[in-house]
Design an enzyme around this catalytic site. Structure first.
Site, PDB file in Angstrom:
ATOM      1  N   ASP A  55      22.899 -58.083 -97.592  1.00 16.54           N
ATOM      2  CA  ASP A  55      22.878 -59.260 -98.455  1.00 16.54           C
ATOM      3  C   ASP A  55      21.557 -60.006 -98.297  1.00 16.54           C
ATOM      4  OD1 ASP A  55      24.751 -61.322-100.028  1.00 16.54           O
ATOM      5  OD2 ASP A  55      23.539 -62.454 -98.603  1.00 16.54           O
ATOM      6  N   TYR A  60      15.576 -66.340 -99.561  1.00 18.84           N
ATOM      7  CA  TYR A  60      15.512 -66.027 -98.124  1.00 18.84           C
ATOM      8  C   TYR A  60      14.169 -65.435 -97.707  1.00 18.84           C
ATOM      9  CZ  TYR A  60      20.690 -66.006 -98.543  1.00 18.84           C
ATOM     10  OH  TYR A  60      22.003 -66.295 -98.809  1.00 18.84           O
ATOM     11  N   LYS A  90      20.204 -62.495-105.018  1.00 18.82           N
ATOM     12  CA  LYS A  90      20.659 -63.686-105.743  1.00 18.82           C
ATOM     13  C   LYS A  90      19.522 -64.354-106.500  1.00 18.82           C
ATOM     14  CE  LYS A  90      23.672 -64.362-101.778  1.00 18.82           C
ATOM     15  NZ  LYS A  90      22.799 -63.846-100.720  1.00 18.82           N
ATOM     16  N   HIS A 123      22.954 -67.953-107.446  1.00 21.52           N
ATOM     17  CA  HIS A 123      23.067 -68.475-106.078  1.00 21.52           C
ATOM     18  C   HIS A 123      23.837 -69.802-106.008  1.00 21.52           C
ATOM     19  CE1 HIS A 123      20.785 -68.049-102.012  1.00 21.52           C
ATOM     20  NE2 HIS A 123      21.964 -68.587-101.824  1.00 21.52           N
TER      21      HIS A 123
END
Length: 325
Positions: A55, A60, A90, A123
């Site tokens: 994931d 990120y 996302k 997200h």
């Protein structure tokens, strides 16, 4: 059940296709959001011990290292083909505009060095001004999302084969209902905070009725991050159950989530814990233990106050963001 075969299955009501998600996934959100060699080593290590679900997210900044780790795993023969892996990413809020969704997924795929995603999620149910990538988010840049049009662009990503499935993250029952009112392809997944201290019973029942799989993030409470707390790891009930079973507290939390019929993404870059976290399939929680967990007082850990502002964006309060759920 073999760890590699443990999957949560859901059937898309629009296409009739079955989406199979490996029960246990490795999360890659480490705060502050930076790519690191540690992350890459952790991903390779996870592949070696049997993880097949990874994931990530644009925000990120771990898409490139995940891509490098996958390429290395393939070249080392740790996996035979890309098809053995389940990769989720996302759409971040500044790209949550109808004309920016396709460019965003193309950038994600380029970062990962992949031709397709298995799952692409919105997200958060909120947009930011295009180009506003600052973390923490700048509240003056918060904007309401044009959910109908953004979802149409997500559907286009699936139709073009850029992702096998599409879904949402941090969506309430009410927000999913709004989405379903116009969606041609319903969301396959809703990824939300879920752990013994925030069990999401109402949302889980709702998603089950709608044929939407829940993926749990922060299954251990995300201790040490701005969105997490120590509550789960310091919960006396969970400590007692772990001690009685000779398991770690983390294993008890992950086994509990598994028994709820959800998929789970757990972030760890520690070699031993990555392996430990997978040891949840050949034992079970007793009815009395489940009952004790059921009675733990409930409190949302990830409030997402960054997306709440009296003066900017769609949500003036946490009540509005989470619809009182």
């Amino acid at each position: 059940m073999g760890t590699r075969l443990a999957r949560v299955e859901g059937v898309s009501s629009s296409t009739g296709k079955t989406i199979k998600i490996p029960v246990l996934g490795l999360g890659t959100a480490a705060y502050p959001f930076v790519a690191s060699q540690t992350a890459k080593e952790a991903i390779l290590n996870a592949i070696q011990v049997g993880y097949r679900h990874f994931d990530t997210a644009a925000v990120y900044q771990t898409e490139p290292v995940l891509g490098e780790a996958i390429a290395e795993a393939l070249s080392l023969g740790l996996v035979k083909s890309r098809d053995e892996l389940f990769v989720t990413s996302k759409l971040w809020c500044p790209d949550a505009h109808p004309h920016l969704v396709l460019p965003a997924i193309h950038k994600t795929l380029k970062n990962l060095g992949l031709e397709y995603l298995d799952l692409y999620l919105i997200h958060y149910p909120v947009s930011l001004e295009p180009g506003s990538y600052d973390i923490p988010v700048r509240k003056e840049h918060l904007l309401p999302m044009d959910l109908k049009s953004v979802w149409e662009a997500m559907e286009e990503c699936q139709k073009l084969g850029l992702t096998k499935s599409i879904g949402v993250s941090n969506f309430t029952c009410k927000k999913i209902d709004m989405l379903l009112a116009t969606a041609k392809i319903p969301p396959a997944v809703n990824q939300v905070e879920m752990n013994p201290l925030w069990q999401q019973k109402r949302l889980r029942k709702f998603c089950e009725r709608k044929g939407i799989i829940i993926t749990a993030y922060s299954p251990l409470g995300a201790k040490g991050t701005p969105w997490g707390s120590n509550g789960v790891m310091e919960c006396e009930t969970l400590k007692q159950i772990a001690e009685a079973k000779g398991k770690t507290l983390a294993q008890v939390c992950l086994r509990w989530a598994y028994e709820q019929g959800v998929s789970v993404v757990v972030k760890s870059f520690n070699k031993e814990r990555i392996k430990e976290n997978m040891d949840i399939f050949d034992w079970e929680l007793l009815p009395g233990e489940l009952d004790k967990i059921d009675r733990i007082p409930q409190k949302r850990g990830c409030l997402s106050t960054d997306f709440v502002s009296e003066h900017h964006g769609p949500f003036k309060s946490l009540e509005e963001l989470w619809d009182g759920e």
